[in-house]
Write a protein that holds these residues in place. Structure first.
Motif, PDB file in Angstrom:
ATOM      1  N   ARG A 156       0.803  -1.219   0.000  1.00 42.28           N
ATOM      2  CA  ARG A 156       0.000   0.000   0.000  1.00 42.28           C
ATOM      3  C   ARG A 156       0.840   1.275   0.000  1.00 42.28           C
ATOM      4  N   PHE A 157       1.953   1.259   0.721  1.00 37.65           N
ATOM      5  CA  PHE A 157       2.680   2.504   0.952  1.00 37.65           C
ATOM      6  C   PHE A 157       4.105   2.559   0.402  1.00 37.65           C
ATOM      7  N   VAL A 158       4.701   1.420   0.112  1.00 38.67           N
ATOM      8  CA  VAL A 158       6.135   1.404  -0.162  1.00 38.67           C
ATOM      9  C   VAL A 158       6.468   1.219  -1.639  1.00 38.67           C
ATOM     10  N   LEU A 159       5.780   0.292  -2.310  1.00 41.32           N
ATOM     11  CA  LEU A 159       6.103   0.046  -3.711  1.00 41.32           C
ATOM     12  C   LEU A 159       5.912   1.332  -4.509  1.00 41.32           C
ATOM     13  N   PRO A 160       6.945   1.780  -5.210  1.00 47.54           N
ATOM     14  CA  PRO A 160       6.853   3.080  -5.902  1.00 47.54           C
ATOM     15  C   PRO A 160       5.868   3.045  -7.061  1.00 47.54           C
ATOM     16  N   ALA A 204       8.631   9.468  -6.622  1.00 46.72           N
ATOM     17  CA  ALA A 204       9.947   9.303  -5.995  1.00 46.72           C
ATOM     18  C   ALA A 204       9.865   8.263  -4.881  1.00 46.72           C
ATOM     19  N   PRO A 205      10.908   7.465  -4.716  1.00 47.24           N
ATOM     20  CA  PRO A 205      10.904   6.478  -3.631  1.00 47.24           C
ATOM     21  C   PRO A 205      10.721   7.143  -2.276  1.00 47.24           C
ATOM     22  N   SER A 206       9.935   6.525  -1.408  1.00 47.84           N
ATOM     23  CA  SER A 206       9.699   7.078  -0.085  1.00 47.84           C
ATOM     24  C   SER A 206      10.811   6.678   0.876  1.00 47.84           C
ATOM     25  N   ARG A 207      10.847   7.350   2.014  1.00 49.10           N
ATOM     26  CA  ARG A 207      11.819   6.980   3.047  1.00 49.10           C
ATOM     27  C   ARG A 207      11.564   5.574   3.560  1.00 49.10           C
ATOM     28  N   TRP A 208      10.313   5.114   3.445  1.00 46.90           N
ATOM     29  CA  TRP A 208       9.975   3.784   3.951  1.00 46.90           C
ATOM     30  C   TRP A 208      10.533   2.696   3.033  1.00 46.90           C
ATOM     31  N   LEU A 209      10.692   3.011   1.757  1.00 54.09           N
ATOM     32  CA  LEU A 209      11.297   2.048   0.841  1.00 54.09           C
ATOM     33  C   LEU A 209      12.730   1.747   1.276  1.00 54.09           C
ATOM     34  N   ASP A 210      13.465   2.773   1.625  1.00 46.56           N
ATOM     35  CA  ASP A 210      14.842   2.560   2.079  1.00 46.56           C
ATOM     36  C   ASP A 210      14.873   1.729   3.357  1.00 46.56           C
ATOM     37  N   ALA A 211      13.930   1.992   4.269  1.00 40.98           N
ATOM     38  CA  ALA A 211      13.896   1.243   5.527  1.00 40.98           C
ATOM     39  C   ALA A 211      13.621  -0.231   5.273  1.00 40.98           C
ATOM     40  N   VAL A 212      12.648  -0.525   4.402  1.00 40.04           N
ATOM     41  CA  VAL A 212      12.328  -1.918   4.079  1.00 40.04           C
ATOM     42  C   VAL A 212      13.516  -2.582   3.390  1.00 40.04           C
ATOM     43  N   ALA A 213      14.162  -1.869   2.473  1.00 43.73           N
ATOM     44  CA  ALA A 213      15.304  -2.426   1.753  1.00 43.73           C
ATOM     45  C   ALA A 213      16.431  -2.805   2.701  1.00 43.73           C
ATOM     46  N   GLN A 214      16.549  -2.093   3.810  1.00 41.68           N
ATOM     47  CA  GLN A 214      17.608  -2.376   4.780  1.00 41.68           C
ATOM     48  C   GLN A 214      17.212  -3.440   5.801  1.00 41.68           C
TER      49      GLN A 214
END
Length: 411
Positions: free
Chosen positions: A103-107, A112-122
């Motif tokens: 719902r919130f992370v997939l761009p 632009a990628p969200s800050r949450w995308l980076d958090a999930v990626a890590q």
């Protein structure tokens, strides 16, 4: 408590533990160790969830160009099924995480990628706190939890949530709240933020270790980018957008059914030469009646997995459409129909097989040391989320009259 093996630390260049990989196979086998003991003694699976975090399991759905696994929903749910066969509690913990990712992370296209995308990626894991016991009609969207502007900047969040599945083990919790103007929003806050309290007060008969307790939020400060407004595109009212969350639970039940199959084979072999006086063979594993029971369980496990994956294919088509920037309502309806039909079938198959397991083992299978009742308890608890009878009635109404399914309410 069982010992857990150590996996190598992830790096930015290392893929998540991909479906079908040796890393994921070893991870699943490790989590399976002591699953029964954890359930029986209510030992929280912090270490198991930690291994998933370390392996960046939660990044499976992220695009490869964003350090994710690039997995389809079919691949993801196939992996979740295997994890649920190892430990259904641990698999269930991740349901809200992957719902948040969808719902919130997939761009979205051009976004632009969200800050949450980076958090999930890590490797970060997200929980959700949405349900409130004060709501008379479950899932109707009304919220007593509030978020108001902070005169010093940002926002302040207050409220009490129940059914906060996964939040006890998460790094962040996504909280549904109401704005002063009546609109809804999702606040995303670190679980260690001042004013956030996670109570371990879920004492269900099944799925005991999912962290499905109460989240208490007292004057929690939010920065501007920690509040995601529905009217900015993160809208829970997008038709049938909760079908993935529903199919996730059905997938966990299909995993329990696979575990029952494995237990049935192990159980009949463990009985050695001890069979019923009126049995049809000296050795239980040679008894045609017991062989038939196991054959029926194995067939049910096959059917459940095939059903879940077919429904995942339907939801993949919806996801692909949304990634192109389209919101095809008819396609979304077909995905919701597939997910609903899967629940009606798989819940029934799993509960029946969890009972048949005791026909394979006899009275000795009912001893607490084997804890075989956990499979029925866990499956029954999962099946209680939106009862199948309600799904079946509305599916029948669609077939007879063409009436679309409800578009919201976590249907």
């Amino acid at each position: 408590m069982n010992a857990f093996v150590s996996l190598s630390e992830p790096s930015a260049a290392q893929d998540p533990a991909l479906p079908g990989s040796d890393v994921l196979r070893r991870l699943t086998e490790t989590i399976a160790q002591g699953a029964s003991e954890r359930d029986q003694q209510r030992i929280h699976p912090y270490e198991a969830v930690g291994l998933l975090r370390q392996a960046r399991y939660g990044a499976l759905r992220l695009p490869r160009e964003h350090a994710g696994g690039g997995a389809t929903l079919r691949q993801l749910l196939g992996s979740v099924l295997e994890l649920a066969a190892a430990d259904s509690n641990v698999a269930h913990v991740l349901r809200n995480h992957f719902s948040f990712v969808e719902r919130f992370v997939l761009p979205a296209p051009g976004q632009a990628p969200s800050r949450w995308l980076d958090a999930v990626a890590q490797g970060a894991i997200f929980g959700v706190a949405a349900g409130e016991l004060s709501t008379a009609a479950v899932g109707d969207g009304s919220l007593d939890t509030t978020v108001v502007p902070d005169p010093a900047g940002g926002w302040r969040l207050n409220g009490i949530k129940f059914y906060s599945t996964g939040s006890l083990y998460a790094d962040y919790v996504a909280v549904r709240a109401s704005l002063p103007d009546g609109h809804a929003a999702t606040a995303v806050v670190p679980v260690d933020r001042a004013g956030v309290r996670l109570d371990d007060d879920w004492f269900g008969m099944g799925q005991r270790l999912t962290g499905t307790g109460t989240t208490r939020l007292t004057d929690v400060h939010l920065t501007g980018d920690e509040l995601l407004l529905d009217r900015d595109g993160h809208d829970y009212r997008i038709p049938y957008s909760s079908a993935i969350a529903q199919l996730f639970l059905t997938t966990v039940n299909a995993g329990i059914l696979r575990a029952v199959q494995h237990e049935a084979v192990a159980l009949v072999k463990r009985r050695g030469d001890r069979n019923f006086a009126h049995g049809l063979a000296a050795r239980p594993e040679d008894d045609p009646v017991l062989q038939q029971e196991i054959g029926e369980i194995a067939s049910a496990a096959f059917a459940a997995e095939a059903t879940v994956l077919a429904a995942a294919d339907a939801l993949d088509r919806v996801a692909e459409s949304r990634q192109r920037g389209a919101h095809d309502r008819e396609l979304a309806l077909q995905g919701a129909l597939a997910a609903s039909k899967a629940k009606v079938v798989v819940d029934s198959l799993t509960l029946r097989a969890a009972t048949q397991l005791f026909d394979v083992g006899g009275a000795s299978a009912a001893t607490q040391r084997y804890n075989l009742d956990r499979h029925w308890r866990n499956a029954r608890t999962l099946a209680s989320h939106n009862p199948a009878s309600l799904k079946a009635r509305l599916l029948g109404q669609y077939e007879v009259h063409g009436t679309p399914l409800p578009t919201g309410g976590f249907f």
